[in-house]
Design an enzyme around this catalytic site. Structure first.
Site, PDB file in Angstrom:
ATOM      1  N   GLY A  65       0.845  -1.192   0.000  1.00  0.00           N
ATOM      2  CA  GLY A  65       0.000   0.000   0.000  1.00  0.00           C
ATOM      3  C   GLY A  65       0.873   1.231   0.000  1.00  0.00           C
ATOM      4  CB  CYS A  92       5.363  -4.140   0.407  1.00  0.00           C
ATOM      5  SG  CYS A  92       6.151  -2.523   0.329  1.00  0.00           S
ATOM      6  CE1 TYR A  93       0.796   0.930   5.558  1.00  0.00           C
ATOM      7  CE2 TYR A  93      -0.817  -0.844   5.417  1.00  0.00           C
ATOM      8  CZ  TYR A  93      -0.410   0.365   5.957  1.00  0.00           C
ATOM      9  OH  TYR A  93      -1.177   0.994   6.890  1.00  0.00           O
ATOM     10  CG  HIS A 200       6.208  -5.486  -4.193  1.00  0.00           C
ATOM     11  ND1 HIS A 200       4.889  -5.299  -3.849  1.00  0.00           N
ATOM     12  CD2 HIS A 200       6.878  -4.422  -3.709  1.00  0.00           C
ATOM     13  CE1 HIS A 200       4.759  -4.160  -3.192  1.00  0.00           C
ATOM     14  NE2 HIS A 200       5.958  -3.604  -3.096  1.00  0.00           N
ATOM     15  CD  GLU A 202       3.173  -8.069  -5.394  1.00  0.00           C
ATOM     16  OE1 GLU A 202       3.978  -8.784  -4.760  1.00  0.00           O
ATOM     17  OE2 GLU A 202       2.855  -6.929  -5.034  1.00  0.00           O
ATOM     18  CG  ASP A 258     -15.428 -10.238 -21.533  1.00  0.00           C
ATOM     19  OD1 ASP A 258     -14.471 -10.984 -21.799  1.00  0.00           O
ATOM     20  OD2 ASP A 258     -15.302  -9.046 -21.223  1.00  0.00           O
ATOM     21  CE  LYS A 397     -11.257  -9.790 -22.531  1.00  0.00           C
ATOM     22  NZ  LYS A 397     -12.516  -9.020 -22.458  1.00  0.00           N
TER      23      LYS A 397
HETATM   24  P1  XMP Z   1     -10.373   1.464 -19.750  1.00  0.00           P
HETATM   25  O1  XMP Z   1     -10.760   2.385 -20.857  1.00  0.00           O
HETATM   26  O2  XMP Z   1     -11.146   1.723 -18.496  1.00  0.00           O
HETATM   27  O3  XMP Z   1     -10.800   0.018 -20.228  1.00  0.00           O
HETATM   28  O4  XMP Z   1      -8.905   1.439 -19.514  1.00  0.00           O
HETATM   29  C1  XMP Z   1     -10.386  -1.164 -19.631  1.00  0.00           C
HETATM   30  C2  XMP Z   1     -10.909  -2.305 -20.472  1.00  0.00           C
HETATM   31  O5  XMP Z   1     -12.326  -2.383 -20.373  1.00  0.00           O
HETATM   32  C3  XMP Z   1     -12.920  -2.213 -21.645  1.00  0.00           C
HETATM   33  N1  XMP Z   1     -14.111  -1.406 -21.394  1.00  0.00           N
HETATM   34  C4  XMP Z   1     -15.328  -1.929 -21.220  1.00  0.00           C
HETATM   35  N2  XMP Z   1     -15.755  -3.203 -21.262  1.00  0.00           N
HETATM   36  N3  XMP Z   1     -17.968  -2.460 -20.826  1.00  0.00           N
HETATM   37  C5  XMP Z   1     -17.077  -3.456 -21.069  1.00  0.00           C
HETATM   38  O6  XMP Z   1     -17.490  -4.603 -21.119  1.00  0.00           O
HETATM   39  C6  XMP Z   1     -17.599  -1.159 -20.761  1.00  0.00           C
HETATM   40  O7  XMP Z   1     -18.411  -0.270 -20.535  1.00  0.00           O
HETATM   41  C7  XMP Z   1     -16.215  -0.888 -20.968  1.00  0.00           C
HETATM   42  N4  XMP Z   1     -15.502   0.265 -20.980  1.00  0.00           N
HETATM   43  C8  XMP Z   1     -14.200  -0.088 -21.242  1.00  0.00           C
HETATM   44  C9  XMP Z   1     -11.878  -1.538 -22.503  1.00  0.00           C
HETATM   45  O8  XMP Z   1     -12.073  -1.796 -23.878  1.00  0.00           O
HETATM   46  C10 XMP Z   1     -10.611  -2.149 -21.949  1.00  0.00           C
HETATM   47  O9  XMP Z   1     -10.395  -3.440 -22.464  1.00  0.00           O
END
Ligand code: XMP
Length: 541
Positions: A65, A92-93, A200, A202, A258, A397
Site C-alpha cells: 500500500g 511490503c506494507y 514484492h 507478485e 466475455d 480476462k
Molecule cells: P479502460 O478504458 O477503463 O478500459 O482502460 C479497460 C478495459 O475495459 C474495456 N471497457 C469496457 N468493457 N464495458 C465493457 O465490457 C464497458 O463499458 C467498458 N468500458 C471499457 C476496454 O475496452 C478495456 O479493455
C-alpha cells in the site's frame, strides 16, 4: 518443520483473501494466486475479523500500500485476524503492518529502497524452503549451522518499493532474509503461520516471486492447487443451473469474448432455456453483426434473435457529448431493447452478462476509485426487470479465454479483442452520429486487419481507431482537404488494469496511416496515441 499442512482445498468455499491496502498490486497478487491454481478474491481492508472468519479462507494475503504505518489514518486490519489461526502472508506494507500490529517496530529510516535488490537468506525458513517439503541446499547448510556458507549462493534478485523498514520483528518471529537496506526483509512465525516479505513476490521483476507465493500457498498454508478451468466450469454450470432452474434466460452477445463465453457456459447449463440476443446498436465493429450471428447460430447451435436497433441508439445519443451520459444512455437503451426482445422469449426472467472481475472492481469497490461506469455493471438502470446471471464475475480476462477454449469456442471468438459495451459510442469523441460511427468502423477495420497481417494479434491487448472529431487541413492530389483525424490506439496489457502503448513497428504504422487516408473517404490525418494506463485509460471515454 513443525507445521502439518492441512488438506484444505482453496476453491470458492475456502478462498484466499487478498486484503487490499490501496495498492494496484492487490489485483496482481490475486492473479498470481490463481495462476498457482488457488482461488482468490480481493477484499477491502475494512473487512472485520468476523467477516474474514465467516468466509473460511484458506489463507489471507495482505497487499502492499502507498501509506506509512506511522501516518494517522493509514489503513489497518482488524487485529482479531491474527487470532483466527489462518495462515497470513504480508507483502511490503502488509508485512510492516503485521510487524507493527503484533508488537514489532517499523522505523522511518529515511532510506528507501526502490527497484531491484539482492535478498539473502538468514535463517531456516518455511517460506523460502522447497515446494515439496524437502529442504533446499541452502536450508540444509543452514541446518548444519554455517550461515555464511548457506548464504553463499542464496542471493536472490527481488523487487522492492518501500520507504519505511521493519526494525524489530514481533516476539516469536524469526528474521529469515535481509537486503542491504532492509535488515528485516522477511520474517516468519511458522507456528502461528504468519509470514511477511518486504519485497514484492507478485511482480515480474522478482524472478523467484511466484515460487515464494506458491510455497506460501502449498507449504505454509497447506492448500492444494485444485482450482482449474474444468473445476470452474463444473462449479459455474451447477450454480447457473441452480439459479435459473427451469426459467428462461436471455444473453446479450456483444461480439466480445466475455459475453460469448458467458453465453456458452449458460448454454451448457440450461441448453435451450437460453436465447441469445444480438442487438445491433450501430456502434459495432465492421461486419461484427454477421460474424456473431454466424458463429453462434451455426457453430454453437444457440438460439439467437438479432435486433437492428441502430436508429434508436443514434436518436438517443443526438446532441450528447458527455462520456458518462453517453455510457448511461447506451447501457439503458441496451437493456430496454433487451426487454423487448425478451418479451418474444416467453417470460425470460434472467439476463446473462459477461461481467468480469476487473469490471466489478473498477466500477467502485471500497478502495478502488470509480473511473468509468461500465456498460455491464454501473450503467444498468436500477429498475430493470431481469435478475442478472454473471458467471464470469470472479474471473480475469485470461481465465475467461481459458474457459472459452475449454468450452470449445472457436479461436476467432476466444482471441477477439476486448470491446467495450458502449462500443464505438465511446470511441467517437463528442456527439455520436451514424456518419461518424461508419467512418470510424472503416478506419478501425484497417487497424485490426494490419495488426493481424503483421501477426501481432496476440501480442497487443487491443488495437483500434478513435475518432476524436477534430478536423484538420491537408492536401491530396493538389486539392486542399479538411477532413477528420483518426487516432490509432494499440496497447499491451495483462488484464486491462494497467497498459502500455504498444511499440508498433514504424512500417506498420505507416501502412495503417496510408491505408486509412487512401481508403476512408473523409479522414485525412492519422495520429498514434502514446499514452500508457495510468495515467490514461485504454478507451478515450
Ligand atoms: P479502460 O478504458 O477503463 O478500459 O482502460 C479497460 C478495459 O475495459 C474495456 N471497457 C469496457 N468493457 N464495458 C465493457 O465490457 C464497458 O463499458 C467498458 N468500458 C471499457 C476496454 O475496452 C478495456 O479493455
Amino acid at each position: 518443520m513443525t507445521i502439518t499442512p492441512n488438506t484444505a482445498t482453496a476453491g470458492r468455499d475456502h478462498p484466499v483473501l487478498v486484503v487490499d491496502f490501496g495498492a494496484q498490486y492487490a489485483q496482481l497478487i490475486a492473479r498470481r494466486v490463481r495462476e498457482a491454481r488457488v482461488y482468490s478474491e480481493i477484499v477491502p481492508h475494512s473487512i472485520s475479523a468476523d467477516e474474514i472468519a465467516d468466509r473460511q479462507p484458506g489463507a489471507v494475503i495482505f497487499s502492499g500500500g502507498p501509506k506509512s504505518v506511522h501516518v494517522e489514518g493509514s489503513p489497518r486490519i482488524d487485529p482479531g485476524v491474527y487470532r483466527l489461526g489462518i495462515p497470513i502472508l504480508g507483502i511490503c506494507y502488509g508485512a510492516q503492518l503485521i510487524a507493527a500490529q503484533l508488537g514489532g517496530k517499523v522505523s522511518c529510516t529515511g532510506i528507501g529502497e526502490y527497484g531491484r535488490t539482492a535478498l539473502s537468506l538468514k535463517a531456516p525458513s518455511l517460506l523460502f524452503g522447497s515446494d515439496n517439503g524437502e529442504t533446499t541446499a541452502a536450508e540444509s547448510r543452514l541446518a548444519a549451522g554455517t550461515l555464511a556458507e548457506a548464504c553463499e549462493d542464496a542471493d536472490h534478485p527481488v523487487w522492492m518499493s518501500h520507504f519505511d523498514s521493519i526494525a524489530t520483528p514481533p516476539d516469536g518471529f524469526a528474521i529469515t532474509a535481509s537486503t542491504p537496506q532492509a535488515p528485516v526483509a522477511a520474517l516468519e512465525n511458522p507456528v502461528r503461520r504468519i509470514f511477511g516479505v518486504q519485497f514484492h513476490p507478485e511482480v515480474a521483476h522478482t524472478p523467484g516471486g511466484q515460487a515464494v507465493l506458491e510455497r506460501f500457498l502449498y507449504r505454509c498454508a497447506g492448500l492444494a492447487p485444485s482450482w482449474t478451468t474444468e473445476c470452474f466450469i463444473d462449479e459455474a454450470v451447477a450454480a447457473i443451473g441452480a439459479q435459473i432452474g427451469d426459467g428462461r434466460a436471455v444473453c446479450g452477445l456483444s461480439g466480445g469474448v466475455d459475453s460469448a463465453v458467458a453465453a456458452a457456459l449458460v448454454h451448457r447449463a440450461v441448453g435451450h432455456q437460453l436465447t441469445c440476443v444480438f442487438v445491433d446498436t450501430g456502434l459495432m465493429r465492421h461486419d461484427e453483426g454477421r460474424q456473431v450471428i454466424d458463429a453462434f447460430r451455426r457453430s454453437q447451435g444457440i438460439e439467437l434473435i438479432a435486433v437492428d436497433a441502430a436508429s434508436r441508439f443514434f436518436d438517443a445519443l443526438a446532441g450528447v457529448v458527455d462520456p458518462e451520459k453517453k455510457r448511461k444512455i447506451i447501457g439503458e437503451r441496451f437493456i430496454r431493447v433487451f426487454e423487448e426482445a425478451a418479451n418474444q422469449v416467453n417470460g425470460a426472467a434472467y439476463l446473462v452478462q459477461g461481467t468480469l472481475y476487473p469490471d466489478v472492481i473498477e466500477s467502485g469497490s471500497d478502495s478502488a476509485a470509480k473511473i468509468k461506469s461500465h456498460h455491464n455493471v454501473g450503467g444498468i438502470p436500477e429498475e430493470m426487470d431481469f435478475e442478472l446471471v454473471e458467471p464470469l464475475r470472479d474471473l480475469f480476462k485470461d481465465e475467461v479465454r481459458a474457459v472459452g477454449r475449454e468450452l470449445g469456442l472457436p479461436d476467432e471468438i476466444v482471441w477477439r479483442q476486448p470491446f467495450p459495451g458502449p462500443g464505438l459510442g465511446v470511441r467517437v469523441i463528442g456527439e455520436v452520429t451514424p456518419a461518424k460511427a461508419a467512418l470510424l468502423a472503416q478506419a478501425d477495420a484497417i487497424v485490426r486487419a494490419e495488426i493481424a497481417a503483421a501477426g501481432l494479434e496476440r501480442e497487443v491487448w487491443q488495437a483500434f481507431a478513435v475518432l476524436p472529431d477534430i478536423r484538420t487541413v491537408g492536401v491530396m492530389g493538389d486539392e486542399r482537404t479538411y477532413g477528420q483525424l483518426a487516432v490509432v490506439r494499440a496497447v499491451t496489457s495483462e488484464d486491462a488494469m494497467t497498459a502500455d502503448w504498444a511499440r508498433l513497428p514504424h512500417e506498420l504504422l505507416e501502412k495503417m496511416s496510408n491505408r486509412i487516408i487512401n481508403e476512408v473517404d473523409g479522414i485525412n490525418r492519422v495520429a498514434y496515441d502514446i499514452t500508457s494506463k495510468p495515467p490514461g485509460t485504454i478507451e478515450w471515454e
